[in-house]
Design an enzyme around this catalytic site. Structure first.
Site, short mmCIF file in Angstrom:
data_model
loop_
_atom_site.label_atom_id
_atom_site.label_comp_id
_atom_site.label_asym_id
_atom_site.label_seq_id
_atom_site.Cartn_x
_atom_site.Cartn_y
_atom_site.Cartn_z
N LYS A 168 4.07 -7.07 3.89
CA LYS A 168 3.87 -5.53 3.44
C LYS A 168 3.51 -4.77 4.73
O LYS A 168 2.97 -5.40 5.81
CB LYS A 168 2.68 -5.35 2.67
CG LYS A 168 1.40 -5.90 2.96
CD LYS A 168 0.61 -4.73 3.76
CE LYS A 168 0.48 -3.33 3.21
NZ LYS A 168 -0.20 -2.59 4.14
N SER A 172 -4.98 6.72 4.05
CA SER A 172 -4.63 5.28 4.11
C SER A 172 -5.47 4.57 5.07
O SER A 172 -6.14 5.36 5.91
CB SER A 172 -3.16 5.10 4.56
OG SER A 172 -2.99 5.78 5.92
N THR A 225 1.72 -8.76 12.37
CA THR A 225 1.87 -7.65 11.78
C THR A 225 0.90 -7.22 10.53
O THR A 225 0.08 -8.29 10.26
CB THR A 225 3.15 -7.43 10.90
OG1 THR A 225 3.56 -6.11 10.54
CG2 THR A 225 3.44 -8.49 9.73
N ASN A 239 0.95 10.79 5.95
CA ASN A 239 -0.29 10.57 6.36
C ASN A 239 -1.13 11.74 6.78
O ASN A 239 -2.34 11.61 6.94
CB ASN A 239 0.02 10.10 8.05
CG ASN A 239 0.57 8.65 8.02
OD1 ASN A 239 -0.27 7.82 7.88
ND2 ASN A 239 1.81 8.60 8.42
N GLU A 271 7.26 4.64 7.15
CA GLU A 271 6.51 5.95 6.41
C GLU A 271 7.84 7.01 6.66
O GLU A 271 7.72 7.49 7.86
CB GLU A 271 5.29 6.37 7.03
CG GLU A 271 4.41 5.26 6.22
CD GLU A 271 2.94 5.63 6.38
OE1 GLU A 271 1.83 4.85 5.88
OE2 GLU A 271 2.44 6.23 7.54
N THR A 283 0.86 -1.13 0.01
CA THR A 283 0.00 -0.01 -0.04
C THR A 283 0.94 1.18 0.00
O THR A 283 1.32 1.63 -1.15
CB THR A 283 -0.98 -0.16 1.26
OG1 THR A 283 -0.08 -0.08 2.39
CG2 THR A 283 -1.90 -1.07 1.01
#
Lengths: 409, 409
Positions: free
Chosen positions: B182, B409, B193, B404, B280, B156
């Site tokens: 991922k 997301s 996770t 973010n 991120e 993603t």
């Protein structure tokens, strides 16, 4: 920029009989910066304190805890910015004690009647000699009207000073409460906050003063978060000088106790909320109301899970009604038997989620309209009990990273 | 940019006998984006899973838990990106079940032999019809060599695909382990996770497979954090097809079990660390080693307190050796009887703090030299017991906020 804090009006800050404040420049980090604040408290006053639960609590915190636990009559507070005197070991203790001793000589009291406080960088040695050298100037500045100046002199990354006063009638007497606080980052208090001082001229017994302080702390400074980091130096002090002339409050079930507690809470909440409004990089002020919980603690856990979530906080910064992030935070708040199908989530009055999913009637533009505001409430019903709690938080912006990446706080 | 991840070499990813993978485009968020991944697992394989403890766990997570608990022989996995199917209530469950049923028809198995997985935005309705329409194309794409393609199709906000293979000798047979994962944000796994799949051709009993999975999860995906947010969809699956020809592993104390566990752990840790490296906005990869604890849990709590502290993470982003923030995080990690005077803190090999304060011999330039690196270890000795734990984290940059605040997301 701070979120909706009116400029401080020094004239609105009421003196407290029995409390004088003096300010000086010790040159701890910058020459000429007012960094040292001295409180003189009249004999007969009562003082209560709550402090950080961080195990790396600073040397001054340990000293305050010791002096208060021993029951010494507290006669002075000495506060410095620019250095936290935390992570400084035995040497840090000795430096803080030297400041207490020098203050005691200056004011004609005992060293164990002086409470020290420090705020600033951790793991660096406190220049105690500079602070001691500034004490005569601070004493020379003593005035009952220096609350606004004190609110400014205890600031570090704060953009605005934080102070508030109120009055209440107790037993036919006018009782005054005035408080100041500082804090902007490393804000996730546990028992207290990064330096809050509230004083009243009310007469109240020591155990009830402590009880009132604990209640006020839990519902103000212990209900806020900026970044989830619990400081090493959080301290919240409540002083009652007993000079208002009211009959001493000795009954926790009395109307007088309730009236004073409400007034102390009002000032404490104002200060705590001001810390969030001035949170590092904050652009939004977020109130998280959680009700219908099986306990106060679980309501607060849900409020804090949301209030410290970086994903929630960045979405609020972007005014993005990405509300699934709120559900995710509720889900990991630690309530193991939580039935998410019973939860209702509202953004202000807009019903967003119900029955474990999105409200079928919810429209994105409704959420967007609320998110565009600077003050937003997240209202959550857990529907599993009668308890409730409120947590105040702010958003997470580029400026938070900038402030903490570029400033050695 | 991801921190030190070598580009994925598809040729280095070894097929697992008994596992085929097919990929298709369902057009969930973008037309043409490969967003649907189908695993076909040969009869006789064993499958174990661990899942998020988030109470708002997604519909597919609930279904996986039910099918695995019931002991159904799992024959397929179907994974979609672009939508998490979380916070979707009864309707979300029905949509996930519809996908299982359609997959079962396509592959000639039962619906309860199909495990569904979703990742993406929370609180939005899953377009199950689009996924179902893409199943024939995914089936037509089946190949044992599609691991690299699968690693890409489950991404993603990930910048790079994450995959790893290894081989180990078990009872004279070569056993292969290959895994993909991922994840980049909402990373603070609790039990597992955000989508990890590891397969081996080893033969191993179901209880030992589950035990091995739990151990691997705890020491890999359950030891990382990016932002402290525990996802609603975390899932980690271990498949053992039993086609390597080794004698079935049935003894947890055997050398075979130890050898396979070490190999599975190696692949799992590679994947978990890759998620952090691709966290991120990450610019630094931080390994936090905590030893000398009274328990594994307290070592991990200390590691996580440091690893999720915004103040620590922004200081690392700035390469600022503001190490007092590490002490503060240790102090609020929740060890109530921690004696901070016994703690040693090193940055790589540089002794920073000892005896409750700064190492007198520590020089700022030593810390600065370490902080300038892209891979940094924080080594902590609690000196109160024999246990240890490692947590992997990354720094906190402007780009985390950007990603973010600007991406739904």
């Amino acid at each position: 920029m701070p979120v909706n804090i009116a400029p401080l009006d020094p004239a609105a800050l009421l003196p407290i009989a029995g409390v004088e404040i003096g300010i000086a420049s010790a040159g701890i980090k910058k020459v000429g910066r007012k960094d040292t604040t001295l409180f003189r408290i009249a004999p007969g006053a009562r003082v209560a304190g709550v402090f950080t639960l961080n195990r790396f609590c600073a040397a001054p915190v340990r000293i305050c805890q010791g002096y208060l636990a021993a029951g010494h009559e507290i006669r002075a507070l000495v506060i410095n910015t620019g250095n936290a005197n935390a992570g400084t070991g035995v040497d840090g203790m000795q430096r803080a004690q030297a400041i207490c001793a020098a203050t005691a000589v200056e004011l004609g009291v005992e060293a164990n009647q002086v409470l020290p406080f420090s705020t600033g960088v951790i793991l660096e040695s406190l220049p105690a000699d500079k602070i001691i050298a500034a004490l005569p100037a601070a004493k020379a500045d003593f005035s009952a009207s220096n609350w606004a100046e004190a609110a400014s002199s205890i600031m570090t990354t704060d953009i605005v000073p934080k102070a508030s006063s109120t009055q209440v009638q107790i037993g036919g007497k006018t009782v005054t409460i005035t408080g100041i606080a500082k804090g902007s980052g490393m804000i996730h208090p546990n028992m207290a906050t990064m330096l809050g001082y509230v004083a009243t001229d009310a007469a109240i017994s020591q155990p009830l003063l402590q009880q009132m302080l604990k209640y006020a702390a839990d519902h103000s400074f212990n209900s806020i978060t900026v970044d989830g980091d619990t400081s090493t130096n959080d301290s919240f002090i409540l002083i009652a000088t007993g000079q208002a002339g009211n009959d001493e409050i000795v009954d926790a079930n009395s109307a007088d106790f309730a009236a004073l507690q409400a007034a102390v809470l009002q000032v404490s909440q104002f200060l705590a909320q001001a810390i969030v409004r001035d949170g590092e990089g904050a652009t939004k002020f977020i109130t998280i109301n959680v009700e219908g919980g099986a306990s106060y603690d679980e309501c607060k856990a849900v409020g804090y899970a949301i209030g410290r979530s970086p994903l929630v906080k960045t979405a609020f910064f972007a005014s993005d009604p990405n509300l699934g992030r709120i559900l995710a935070a509720i889900g990991y708040a630690g309530i193991n038997d939580l039935d998410v199908d019973n939860i209702e989530v509202r953004l202000d009055d807009v019903l967003v989620a119900i029955n474990g999913g999105r409200n079928p009637d919810y429209r994105e533009e409704q959420g967007q309209a609320v998110m565009n505001k600077a003050e937003i409430a997240i209202n959550i019903k857990l529907n599993r009990g009668e308890h409730k709690a409120t947590v105040w938080s702010c958003d997470f912006s580029y400026d938070y990273v900038k402030i903490n990446a570029e400033y050695r706080s």
